[in-house]
Scaffold this active site. Structure first.
Site, mmCIF file in Angstrom:
data_model
loop_
_atom_site.group_PDB
_atom_site.id
_atom_site.type_symbol
_atom_site.label_atom_id
_atom_site.label_comp_id
_atom_site.label_asym_id
_atom_site.label_seq_id
_atom_site.Cartn_x
_atom_site.Cartn_y
_atom_site.Cartn_z
ATOM 1 N N LYS A 1 75.098 55.569 43.547
ATOM 2 C CA LYS A 1 76.313 56.290 43.938
ATOM 3 C C LYS A 1 77.567 55.419 43.767
ATOM 4 C CE LYS A 1 73.875 59.355 47.185
ATOM 5 N NZ LYS A 1 73.956 60.044 48.518
ATOM 6 N N TYR B 1 75.573 69.512 44.410
ATOM 7 C CA TYR B 1 75.228 69.545 45.840
ATOM 8 C C TYR B 1 75.391 70.939 46.446
ATOM 9 C CZ TYR B 1 74.711 64.461 46.181
ATOM 10 O OH TYR B 1 74.266 63.158 46.054
ATOM 11 N N ASN C 1 75.790 56.085 50.965
ATOM 12 C CA ASN C 1 74.484 55.464 51.169
ATOM 13 C C ASN C 1 73.795 54.996 49.879
ATOM 14 O OD1 ASN C 1 73.830 57.954 50.250
ATOM 15 N ND2 ASN C 1 72.701 58.618 52.050
ATOM 16 N N HIS D 1 70.828 58.079 45.499
ATOM 17 C CA HIS D 1 70.255 59.420 45.657
ATOM 18 C C HIS D 1 68.820 59.421 45.162
ATOM 19 C CE1 HIS D 1 69.800 63.803 45.305
ATOM 20 N NE2 HIS D 1 69.246 63.568 44.129
ATOM 21 N N GLU E 1 67.748 68.504 38.790
ATOM 22 C CA GLU E 1 68.773 67.458 38.821
ATOM 23 C C GLU E 1 68.745 66.614 37.544
ATOM 24 O OE1 GLU E 1 68.591 67.177 43.711
ATOM 25 O OE2 GLU E 1 67.917 65.462 42.529
HETATM 26 N N1 UDP Z 1 75.426 63.141 54.012
HETATM 27 C C1 UDP Z 1 76.523 62.894 54.827
HETATM 28 N N2 UDP Z 1 76.432 63.169 56.171
HETATM 29 C C2 UDP Z 1 75.293 63.697 56.732
HETATM 30 C C3 UDP Z 1 74.186 63.937 55.895
HETATM 31 C C4 UDP Z 1 74.280 63.653 54.547
HETATM 32 O O1 UDP Z 1 77.555 62.440 54.346
HETATM 33 O O2 UDP Z 1 75.264 63.938 57.942
HETATM 34 C C5 UDP Z 1 75.506 62.846 52.559
HETATM 35 C C6 UDP Z 1 74.756 61.582 52.167
HETATM 36 O O3 UDP Z 1 75.450 60.971 51.084
HETATM 37 C C7 UDP Z 1 73.431 62.153 51.706
HETATM 38 C C8 UDP Z 1 73.874 63.434 51.009
HETATM 39 O O4 UDP Z 1 74.926 63.922 51.828
HETATM 40 O O5 UDP Z 1 72.735 61.258 50.857
HETATM 41 C C9 UDP Z 1 72.813 64.503 50.870
HETATM 42 O O6 UDP Z 1 72.256 64.767 52.143
HETATM 43 P P1 UDP Z 1 70.692 64.913 52.342
HETATM 44 O O7 UDP Z 1 70.459 65.478 53.696
HETATM 45 O O8 UDP Z 1 70.106 65.640 51.174
HETATM 46 O O9 UDP Z 1 70.186 63.387 52.365
HETATM 47 P P2 UDP Z 1 69.326 62.554 51.297
HETATM 48 O O10 UDP Z 1 68.344 63.511 50.679
HETATM 49 O O11 UDP Z 1 70.291 61.995 50.285
HETATM 50 O O12 UDP Z 1 68.663 61.482 52.097
HETATM 51 MG MG MG Z 2 68.658 65.319 49.713
#
Ligand code: UDP
Ligand code: MG
Length: 139
Positions: free
Chosen positions: A11, A51, A114, A117, A128
């Site tokens: 990212k 997204y 974070n 991805h 994706e």
């Molecule tokens: N995210 C965020 N706040 C939250 C949850 C998710 O900013 O409370 C962002 C974070 O960058 C995350 C992405 O949205 O990686 C997609 O969320 P997901 O729940 O799919 O998490 P992931 O699969 O990436 O662990």
């Molecule tokens: Mg996810």
């Protein structure tokens, strides 16, 4: 796309922080083969499409502006059990909850920023991967 593949993005935060090489090293050392890889930047529109499943979530607008603010490294990775094993390698969404030795523990800044991805299912890995790569870019 075969079900032993997953899709990842390094990212914008991790690219800005200079972690691309270290993250790719760890991915290789964990047994993933690189099928496709490129540095690219998503437009705001791209990020909203990518997204789309999260569009009703409160963090959506922050997420799509973050993901389009700078370059990312997109990749398709191959390994037996790729989706689950890569989710284990990246760790929990919130880096404060990510296990020791995971990419998010080591490289993430916050819950939103974070670092990495990873697709959450074979079906989403396929969608994706196809979002970012043509079949001629899959090796
Ligand atoms: N995210 C965020 N706040 C939250 C949850 C998710 O900013 O409370 C962002 C974070 O960058 C995350 C992405 O949205 O990686 C997609 O969320 P997901 O729940 O799919 O998490 P992931 O699969 O990436 O662990
Ligand atoms: Mg996810």
């Amino acid at each position: 796309m075969p079900s032993n593949r997953t899709f990842t993005m390094i990212k914008p935060d991790a690219v800005e922080n200079g972690y691309v090489g270290a993250i790719i090293n760890k991915i290789n050392a964990s047994g993933f083969r690189i099928v496709s890889m490129k540095m690219t930047q998503m437009s705001l529109r791209d990020a909203k499409l990518f997204y789309e499943v999260h569009k009703e979530r409160p963090f959506f607008s922050e997420l799509v502006s973050f993901m389009s603010r700078g370059p990312i490294v997109a990749a398709i990775l191959e390994k037996e059990n790729a989706v689950d094993d890569f989710r284990t390698l990246i760790g929990a969404t919130n880096p404060e909850e990510a296990a020791e030795g995971t990419l998010r523990k080591q490289f993430a800044t916050s819950m939103g920023e974070n670092a990495v991805h990873g697709s959450d299912s074979n079906e989403n890995a396929e969608i994706e991967g196809a979002f970012h790569f043509s079949v001629r870019e899959m090796f």
